[in-house]
Design a protein around this motif. Sequence first.
Motif, PDB file in Angstrom:
ATOM      1  N   GLY A 129      34.280  39.819  63.566  1.00  0.00           N
ATOM      2  CA  GLY A 129      35.090  40.974  63.586  1.00  0.00           C
ATOM      3  C   GLY A 129      36.354  40.606  63.917  1.00  0.00           C
ATOM      4  O   GLY A 129      37.285  40.897  63.225  1.00  0.00           O
ATOM      5  N   VAL A 130      36.585  39.780  64.859  1.00  0.00           N
ATOM      6  CA  VAL A 130      37.741  39.417  65.364  1.00  0.00           C
ATOM      7  C   VAL A 130      38.648  38.448  64.315  1.00  0.00           C
ATOM      8  O   VAL A 130      39.642  38.375  64.215  1.00  0.00           O
ATOM      9  N   VAL A 131      37.859  37.466  63.969  1.00  0.00           N
ATOM     10  CA  VAL A 131      38.260  36.307  62.928  1.00  0.00           C
ATOM     11  C   VAL A 131      38.635  37.306  61.729  1.00  0.00           C
ATOM     12  O   VAL A 131      39.859  36.823  61.154  1.00  0.00           O
ATOM     13  N   ALA A 132      37.834  38.179  61.427  1.00  0.00           N
ATOM     14  CA  ALA A 132      38.453  38.963  60.081  1.00  0.00           C
ATOM     15  C   ALA A 132      39.896  39.381  60.101  1.00  0.00           C
ATOM     16  O   ALA A 132      40.328  39.527  59.001  1.00  0.00           O
ATOM     17  N   VAL A 133      40.242  39.750  61.414  1.00  0.00           N
ATOM     18  CA  VAL A 133      41.793  39.896  61.362  1.00  0.00           C
ATOM     19  C   VAL A 133      42.760  38.989  60.977  1.00  0.00           C
ATOM     20  O   VAL A 133      43.508  39.146  60.087  1.00  0.00           O
ATOM     21  N   LEU A 134      42.407  37.582  61.287  1.00  0.00           N
ATOM     22  CA  LEU A 134      43.352  36.644  60.728  1.00  0.00           C
ATOM     23  C   LEU A 134      42.911  36.212  59.453  1.00  0.00           C
ATOM     24  O   LEU A 134      43.859  36.058  58.533  1.00  0.00           O
ATOM     25  N   ALA A 135      41.927  36.531  58.848  1.00  0.00           N
ATOM     26  CA  ALA A 135      41.314  36.513  57.435  1.00  0.00           C
ATOM     27  C   ALA A 135      42.211  37.477  56.660  1.00  0.00           C
ATOM     28  O   ALA A 135      42.738  37.021  55.558  1.00  0.00           O
ATOM     29  N   VAL A 136      42.092  38.762  56.985  1.00  0.00           N
ATOM     30  CA  VAL A 136      43.114  39.722  56.266  1.00  0.00           C
ATOM     31  C   VAL A 136      44.539  39.228  56.267  1.00  0.00           C
ATOM     32  O   VAL A 136      45.177  39.593  55.232  1.00  0.00           O
ATOM     33  N   VAL A 137      45.248  38.758  57.305  1.00  0.00           N
ATOM     34  CA  VAL A 137      46.513  38.413  57.186  1.00  0.00           C
ATOM     35  C   VAL A 137      46.722  37.440  56.167  1.00  0.00           C
ATOM     36  O   VAL A 137      47.801  37.194  55.546  1.00  0.00           O
ATOM     37  N   SER A 138      45.797  36.378  56.207  1.00  0.00           N
ATOM     38  CA  SER A 138      45.910  35.403  55.072  1.00  0.00           C
ATOM     39  C   SER A 138      45.830  35.656  53.684  1.00  0.00           C
ATOM     40  O   SER A 138      46.310  35.471  52.839  1.00  0.00           O
ATOM     41  N   LEU A 139      44.716  36.747  53.588  1.00  0.00           N
ATOM     42  CA  LEU A 139      44.685  37.255  52.537  1.00  0.00           C
ATOM     43  C   LEU A 139      45.757  37.992  52.154  1.00  0.00           C
ATOM     44  O   LEU A 139      46.119  38.080  50.919  1.00  0.00           O
ATOM     45  N   ALA A 140      46.648  38.767  52.870  1.00  0.00           N
ATOM     46  CA  ALA A 140      47.621  39.460  52.559  1.00  0.00           C
ATOM     47  C   ALA A 140      48.866  38.539  52.223  1.00  0.00           C
ATOM     48  O   ALA A 140      49.674  38.846  51.230  1.00  0.00           O
ATOM     49  N   MET A 141      49.058  37.530  52.947  1.00  0.00           N
ATOM     50  CA  MET A 141      50.014  36.603  52.475  1.00  0.00           C
ATOM     51  C   MET A 141      49.672  35.982  51.188  1.00  0.00           C
ATOM     52  O   MET A 141      50.618  35.816  50.209  1.00  0.00           O
ATOM     53  N   GLY A 142      48.283  35.994  50.705  1.00  0.00           N
ATOM     54  CA  GLY A 142      48.149  35.260  49.379  1.00  0.00           C
ATOM     55  C   GLY A 142      48.269  36.507  48.224  1.00  0.00           C
ATOM     56  O   GLY A 142      48.997  36.175  47.079  1.00  0.00           O
ATOM     57  N   LEU A 143      47.953  37.681  48.523  1.00  0.00           N
ATOM     58  CA  LEU A 143      47.878  38.661  47.623  1.00  0.00           C
ATOM     59  C   LEU A 143      49.167  39.246  47.675  1.00  0.00           C
ATOM     60  O   LEU A 143      49.565  39.740  46.286  1.00  0.00           O
ATOM     61  N   GLY A 144      49.944  39.318  48.523  1.00  0.00           N
ATOM     62  CA  GLY A 144      51.300  39.909  48.491  1.00  0.00           C
ATOM     63  C   GLY A 144      52.354  38.717  48.461  1.00  0.00           C
ATOM     64  O   GLY A 144      53.353  38.832  49.064  1.00  0.00           O
ATOM     65  N   ALA A 145      52.039  37.646  47.669  1.00  0.00           N
ATOM     66  CA  ALA A 145      52.625  36.368  47.859  1.00  0.00           C
ATOM     67  C   ALA A 145      54.311  36.598  47.223  1.00  0.00           C
ATOM     68  O   ALA A 145      55.159  35.863  48.095  1.00  0.00           O
ATOM     69  N   GLU A 146      54.553  37.727  46.644  1.00  0.00           N
ATOM     70  CA  GLU A 146      55.736  38.079  46.046  1.00  0.00           C
ATOM     71  C   GLU A 146      56.838  38.278  47.552  1.00  0.00           C
ATOM     72  O   GLU A 146      57.514  37.507  47.697  1.00  0.00           O
ATOM     73  N   GLY A 147      56.243  39.104  48.294  1.00  0.00           N
ATOM     74  CA  GLY A 147      56.845  39.409  49.503  1.00  0.00           C
ATOM     75  C   GLY A 147      57.134  38.549  50.345  1.00  0.00           C
ATOM     76  O   GLY A 147      58.035  38.109  51.253  1.00  0.00           O
ATOM     77  N   PHE A 148      56.055  37.808  50.450  1.00  0.00           N
ATOM     78  CA  PHE A 148      55.710  36.516  51.449  1.00  0.00           C
ATOM     79  C   PHE A 148      56.745  35.595  50.949  1.00  0.00           C
ATOM     80  O   PHE A 148      57.192  35.163  51.903  1.00  0.00           O
ATOM     81  N   SER A 149      56.826  35.322  49.977  1.00  0.00           N
ATOM     82  CA  SER A 149      57.608  34.187  49.412  1.00  0.00           C
ATOM     83  C   SER A 149      59.156  34.504  49.736  1.00  0.00           C
ATOM     84  O   SER A 149      60.001  33.707  50.135  1.00  0.00           O
ATOM     85  N   ARG A 150      59.425  35.921  49.614  1.00  0.00           N
ATOM     86  CA  ARG A 150      60.718  36.234  49.657  1.00  0.00           C
ATOM     87  C   ARG A 150      61.255  36.145  51.177  1.00  0.00           C
ATOM     88  O   ARG A 150      62.286  35.601  51.507  1.00  0.00           O
ATOM     89  N   ILE A 151      60.228  36.444  52.125  1.00  0.00           N
ATOM     90  CA  ILE A 151      60.575  36.435  53.494  1.00  0.00           C
ATOM     91  C   ILE A 151      60.811  34.920  53.901  1.00  0.00           C
ATOM     92  O   ILE A 151      61.749  34.317  54.462  1.00  0.00           O
TER      93      ILE A 151
END
Lengths: 111, 502
Positions: B450-472
């Motif tokens: 459960g705890v590790v899932a937090v980091l997985a969600v963050v990295s998934l968000a980086m991948g799926l929200g690549a547009e905003g992430f790459s802009r930053i």
Amino acid sequence: MALETALLVGVMFTVATYLILQRSFVRILFGFLILTNAANLFVLSMSGRPNGRSAPVVLEKGVPMVDPLPQALILTAIVIGFGVAAYLVFLLYRLFLDRRTTNATEMYEEP
Amino acid sequence: MNWPAAPVLLPLVTALITLFWGRPGMARRWVTAFSLLLQFAVGVGLVMSTYPGRVLVLGLGAWPAELGIVLVVDLMSAVMVTLTALVALVAQVYGFIEMRWAISHPLRIPLIQFLLAGIQLTFCTGDLFNLFVAFEMMLISSYALLTLEADDWDIKHAFPYVAVNLFGSALFICGCGLVYSLFGTLNFAGIARRTLEMERDGVVTLVSLLLLLVFGIKAGLFPLHLWLPNSYPTLPIPLLALFGGVLTKVGVYVIIRALGTVLPHDLGILHAWLGGFALVTAVVGGIGAISRPFIRGILSFHIVSQVGLMLLAVSFMTPLGLAAAVMILWHNLAVKSSLFLIGGTAALLNRSDDLSRMGGLWSRVPWLGVLFLVQALSLAGIPPLSGFWGKYMVVRAGLEAGEHLLVAGSIGVSVLTLFSMVKIWLATFWAEPDGVVVRVEDPRWRRMTGVVAVLAVVSLAMGLGAEGFSRIAIEAARGVLDQEGYVRAVEQFLGKTGGVTP
């Protein structure tokens, strides 16, 4: 003075490198001690001569004074060096306790 | 506005509180977790206030800024602060779950906080000698953590780490001295201003080479990487996640900062050398990872490979290349540390992290498998996960810069990464060898997952929200490369406090 300091720093670095590459832990320890001192002396020599320059902390110009900033820097570095040296002594002593040898080759050969 | 000091002060205060707290117990753990949460919140606040390219400056001790120490936070530092706090939070909570407080070492919590204070100071400082002090804070805490719970074998492998870093520290002091005698200041902005005015000078290249050597030791650049793959696997899993995820990345961050903001952009052959060495680092790390038979060893060698890839992107020295490096850096912070934690959970279930004695996890604990698959494929660069976008930008930046060999190499390294990830996957999750026990009845693995899932969600968000992430990332890279803007921000602060330059 600059030449003598440069030579001294060079000799100290050479000696330190030689000692660190030895197998005995005691020599390695002394190598690191000399290495930190060599680095500190090197920084100290960066003060340069006070010929007509005044230190940046003195507001009135023209007072000849050695730049004190490198001294402040190595003061910090010396304190850090103390701590690390104490740690290193304990680490090497612990390594000695485990195998009852101060020879790095005996220590690291696979049993 | 004293916020730039907050990321450093919070862990320091927490370290002191937890160090002098009478007895170890649950209360100490709550304080630590709350402080880490607060650090993360401060990081988010800093990101929000620096996002459109603003630079926050804080002078300490009311000295004129070129003499005193300044803390400078721009978007790049702010995001690093945030991600570091997040990884530390997850790793720390994972450690809490792994061991009851009665049997965990009482000094681990304060030492981790001291380590964090050093890391955050590295990100926030605007002064070369202060950077040295931050490095020492970080290194001394890491020496202590490395040998805190070590047995004979661990101590033996901790020694090279200590020795190599001691040597690096000595070189760093020399570098500080040389920089001071060359530029007359140790302030990043002061150095940058003088390099903008100065003619190209061979001595500057030499000093840059010395500093690059020092930071290369910290980052694990070939041929200075040899201390890393054997010393890291001796650490306990939560610490390994913190060290492997964050500590080597600090070296990469400092290289990015030094080459982008502080030193002149025109360093002649130096960048080409960096590119060459970075490619060799990536390949050596990838091949070394295949040679290791246990999860921690494989992942530790992978750190070397990833660092190579980041520095490869840095060596192009174009805005796009630097943005690619920044993107891989951030993606790696989240993904790498979560992979260590997932590997640790798998090892807990199998009671071993030797690949030949593991197996049968996919049928018993599929959710752990899914987490591993997401993170491992992300590391290998499979679209649309977060690793892919960074690699895509590396390839594009490389092709624009005309470095076809480096681009080909970076793609080859991805294949090596995929290979060793598949190796872990096959042995740990798919294989069903006889006589392997899976301790599903151990309740800890659920909470850990459960705890590790937090980091997985963050990295998934980086991948799926690549547009905003790459802009930053692009914005952060622009901020790092904008020497004039950096100098202007610090000098504006200098004018505001009425300081004088000598």
